[in-house]
Structures are given as structure tokens and as C-alpha cells.
Write a protein that holds these residues in place. Structure first.
Motif, PDB file in Angstrom:
ATOM      1  N   GLN A   2      -7.863  16.263 -78.395  1.00  0.00           N
ATOM      2  CA  GLN A   2      -6.917  16.567 -77.344  1.00  0.00           C
ATOM      3  C   GLN A   2      -7.606  16.733 -75.994  1.00  0.00           C
ATOM      4  O   GLN A   2      -6.938  16.836 -74.968  1.00  0.00           O
ATOM      5  N   ARG A  97     -10.114   4.175 -79.166  1.00  0.00           N
ATOM      6  CA  ARG A  97      -9.128   4.229 -80.252  1.00  0.00           C
ATOM      7  C   ARG A  97      -8.789   2.835 -80.787  1.00  0.00           C
ATOM      8  O   ARG A  97      -8.638   2.627 -81.988  1.00  0.00           O
ATOM      9  N   ALA A 149      -5.852   9.351 -88.441  1.00  0.00           N
ATOM     10  CA  ALA A 149      -6.308  10.387 -87.510  1.00  0.00           C
ATOM     11  C   ALA A 149      -6.515   9.811 -86.118  1.00  0.00           C
ATOM     12  O   ALA A 149      -6.278  10.486 -85.106  1.00  0.00           O
ATOM     13  N   GLN A 152      -3.223   9.549 -84.401  1.00  0.00           N
ATOM     14  CA  GLN A 152      -2.849  10.840 -83.836  1.00  0.00           C
ATOM     15  C   GLN A 152      -3.593  11.087 -82.522  1.00  0.00           C
ATOM     16  O   GLN A 152      -3.047  11.689 -81.596  1.00  0.00           O
ATOM     17  N   ILE A 155      -1.784   9.458 -79.752  1.00  0.00           N
ATOM     18  CA  ILE A 155      -0.657  10.305 -79.329  1.00  0.00           C
ATOM     19  C   ILE A 155      -1.150  11.386 -78.368  1.00  0.00           C
ATOM     20  O   ILE A 155      -0.547  11.636 -77.317  1.00  0.00           O
ATOM     21  N   ALA A 156      -2.269  12.024 -78.730  1.00  0.00           N
ATOM     22  CA  ALA A 156      -2.817  13.079 -77.870  1.00  0.00           C
ATOM     23  C   ALA A 156      -3.244  12.528 -76.517  1.00  0.00           C
ATOM     24  O   ALA A 156      -3.052  13.174 -75.481  1.00  0.00           O
ATOM     25  N   ARG A 164       3.237  17.074 -76.454  1.00  0.00           N
ATOM     26  CA  ARG A 164       2.407  16.556 -77.547  1.00  0.00           C
ATOM     27  C   ARG A 164       3.062  16.722 -78.909  1.00  0.00           C
ATOM     28  O   ARG A 164       2.960  15.849 -79.773  1.00  0.00           O
ATOM     29  N   MET A 168       3.572  13.839 -81.691  1.00  0.00           N
ATOM     30  CA  MET A 168       3.087  13.890 -83.070  1.00  0.00           C
ATOM     31  C   MET A 168       4.226  13.716 -84.069  1.00  0.00           C
ATOM     32  O   MET A 168       4.032  13.225 -85.188  1.00  0.00           O
ATOM     33  N   ILE A 171       4.635  10.283 -85.633  1.00  0.00           N
ATOM     34  CA  ILE A 171       3.863   9.937 -86.815  1.00  0.00           C
ATOM     35  C   ILE A 171       4.622  10.367 -88.077  1.00  0.00           C
ATOM     36  O   ILE A 171       4.717   9.616 -89.049  1.00  0.00           O
TER      37      ILE A 171
END
Length: 369
Positions: A2, A97, A149, A152, A155-156, A164, A168, A171
């Protein structure tokens, strides 16, 4: 992960917000499509493995060994996720990512294809080779699936701190919808009378997700982000600190036990469905199960898994959101634990009294309830 999210005090620019929404949208669809493949393979895995293990280790004396082998096969996927999820996350903090997610999707295509090959080879009579290929396919799929992971982390990266949790939730929604429609697609694939059809369908869906990610998935790790320092793979000191924290430690232990219980149901549900579909033990021993009978069991099994997915979606998407404010989170947590205990106990009761339920015609409604 994050640490790379934009500061909440900074006012995001309109183009940046549009880019973030695009990243969220693509990640949702990539995870959803990949989970469709997972929903196709999971209901079939115990059935296929049993078909391979019984001729390899025949007889009542080898029953425990067959159960141990099946347990290791079912656990292999999650074990690889446990090992590789933090590793992929740390690598994505350094290289980005996008390459990690693409690598995971390539792995899904390869190992779902291997699952299809294992199904074809095993059902053709090469039981040992089929079982080995199943193990390799599940281990590899676990390594590839551990990149969730990294999804995720996207997303962060793409949401401000105050949004946030909503990000999340995407997902979770992708999991619920994928776990519902994956078994339905698996059900449809069984009408192609080839053992490899379900695995091939899962591989094809992962290929679609891969092409979509190559085409549209942006890199969300901000350039110039501070480098992440060296971190251990698993800090037992941090774990002990969390467990000693009031309320938080109890929640972690409760969530672990509840997930352990539900994972036990998830791993054995296909075998329970097979047992309920094939009738009494004496009939199963007297009548050789034909390929068409096995297909019928597999179709029923897929529909039951899809039913579980629908229930999960309705409860998480509608019931929980509507009632949690009225009931309260702690009471809802207690209620969920009680209902899970009753459901698992009832599943044992159905197995114990399956002959009586079958003769009275109540097997299906009681099992679904």
C-alpha cells in the motif's frame, strides 16, 4: 504494497483517475476469467484423481494410502500459493505489477493445458503417468495462481486509501462470480465427450485473460516510488505480535479455523456428491460404473458447485450488506460460525442417513438446504 498508493491528501488529476479506473476494470476481468478456469478444475480434481488412484492402489487395505495421496494432491495448490504469494508480491515491488501478472497468466495457460493432458492420459489407462501429471499441473497452477497477491497490489496502487476497501471488494466479487460460472462452463464442457475438454476449456479461458492483460493492463507501480527494503518471507515475531494483540489475534485464529473447516468441505464435496449419486455401497460394488455414468456424476457435481457459488454471491452481495448494519458485525460473525457448524454437521448427517433419505426422495432438497 500500500506504500505505492497515491497520498490521500493529494487531489488526483482527472486523467489519472480515469487510468486508475481502467486498471481496476481490467484487473477485475482478468481475475474473473482466470477464476472461471479454477471453478472448472476444482470440482473435477477429486473425481479424476480417484479414478486414477483406485486401479493404482486397489483394495480396502490401500484405502488410507489413497486418501493420503488425494489429500496431498488437493493441498498442493494452496501450499504453492502460501509459499509463492509473498515472493511474487516482493518481486512485483521491484519489477512492477504487470510482468508478474502476465507471468502468472502464462503459467495458468500452461498448467491447465497439462491438466487436460493428464485427464486424457489417465482416462486412457496410463494411471501412473496421469497421476504424476496431475500433481505437476496442480503444483504449477498454485505457483501461477499465487500472483493474486499482485492483483491486490494493483488495487492498492490504483485507489486512494479511503476507497481501497471498495477496490479490494472487486477481487472478492471476481472470486464469487468466477466460482459460480466456472462450474457452469465445466458442466457445458462435459457435453464434449473427451476427458480433456474441461481442462482445455480452463486453459482457453486463461489464454483469453492473458491476451486481455497484454492488450489493456497498465503498469500501476509508480515510477520513482521509494525502494522497498529487505523483508523476510515470514516473520514469526510479527505473527506472534499480531496474535497477542487484543481482538485482532482472536479474529485471525477464528478466520484460520473457519477457513480450515470450509476448505475441508471444499476438498471433499466432489467425493460426497459422487457417493450420493452412485447410491448404496452394495450397488456400487455390484455394478461397474460406465463412462456415461461417470459423466452424469460429473455434471451433477458441477451443478452443486455452481449452487454453492450462487449462495455465496447472494449472501455476500445482498444479505450481508443489507443486514450487517442492523445486526452488527460481531453478532453476524457469531451467526456465521454457528451456521457453518450446523451446515458441516448436517453434511455428516446426510452421509450417515443417505439410504433413508434416498428411499424417501428427500436426498436432493435436504442436501441443498
Amino acid at each position: 504494497m500500500q506504500d505505492h498508493a497515491p497520498p490521500s491528501s493529494a487531489e488526483p488529476q482527472a486523467p489519472e483517475q480515469k487510468s486508475n479506473r481502467a486498471a481496476l476494470f481490467i484487473v477485475f476481468f482478468v481475475v474473473f476469467i482466470d477464476l472461471l478456469g479454477f471453478g472448472i478444475v476444482l470440482p473435477l480434481l477429486p473425481l479424476y484423481a480417484t479414478e486414477l488412484l483406485e486401479p493404482l492402489y486397489p483394495g480396502e487395505a490401500a484405502r488410507v494410502w489413497r486418501g493420503a495421496m488425494l489429500g496431498m494432491l488437493m493441498a498442493s495448490f494452496s501450499l504453492m500459493q502460501f509459499i509463492f504469494a509473498p515472493l511474487w508480491g516482493r518481486i512485483s515491488d521491484r519489477v512492477g505489477r504487470r510482468p508478474i501478472l502476465l507471468l502468472g497468466l502464462v503459467g495458468s495457460v500452461v498448467f491447465y493445458t497439462l491438466f487436460a493432458v493428464a485427464s486424457e492420459v489417465g482416462m486412457a489407462g496410463s494411471w501412473g503417468l496421469g497421476l504424476v501429471l496431475l500433481f505437476v499441473a496442480r503444483l504449477g497452477a498454485g505457483v501461477a495462481g499465487a500472483t493474486i497477491a499482485t492483483a491486490q497490489a494493483v488495487i492498492a496502487d490504483s485507489t486512494p486509501p479511503n476507497k481501497r476497501a471498495h477496490g479490494m471488494a472487486l477481487i472478492g466479487a471476481a472470486f464469487g462470480i468466477g466460482f459460480t460460472f466456472g462450474p457452469l462452463l465445466g458442466f457445458a464442457s462435459l457435453f464434449v465427450d473427451v476427458p480433456a475438454a474441461p481442462g482445455a476449456a480452463a486453459a482457453l479461458l486463461s489464454l483469453v485473460a492473458l491476451l486481455l492483460a497484454i492488450w489493456r493492463l497498465p503498469e500501476t507501480l509508480k515510477t520513482g516510488s521509494p525502494p522497498v527494503g529487505r523483508r523476510g518471507w515470514l516473520s514469526f515475531h510479527s505473527l506472534a505480535t499480531v496474535l497477542r494483540t487484543p481482538s485482532v489475534g482472536v479474529l485471525v485464529i477464528t478466520f484460520f479455523i473457519a477457513t480450515f473447516a470450509f476448505g475441508s468441505l471444499e476438498s471433499t464435496l466432489a467425493l460426497v456428491n459422487k457417493l450420493l449419486m452412485t447410491g448404496a455401497v452394495e450397488q456400487r460394488e455390484a455394478i461397474r460404473v460406465t463412462r456415461e455414468a461417470l459423466r452424469t456424476t460429473e455434471r451433477w457435481n458441477f451443478l452443486v458447485f455452481a449452487y454453492v457459488g450462487v449462495v455465496l454471491m447472494l449472501v455476500q452481495g445482498l444479505l450481508y450488506r443489507r443486514l450487517v448494519q442492523r445486526v452488527g458485525e460481531v453478532r453476524f460473525l457469531h451467526l456465521g460460525i454457528v451456521l457453518m457448524g450446523l451446515g458441516l454437521a448436517a453434511a455428516v448427517g446426510i452421509l450417515e442417513y443417505r439410504r433413508e433419505l434416498e428411499s424417501s426422495g428427500l436426498m436432493l432438497p435436504v442436501a441443498l438446504l
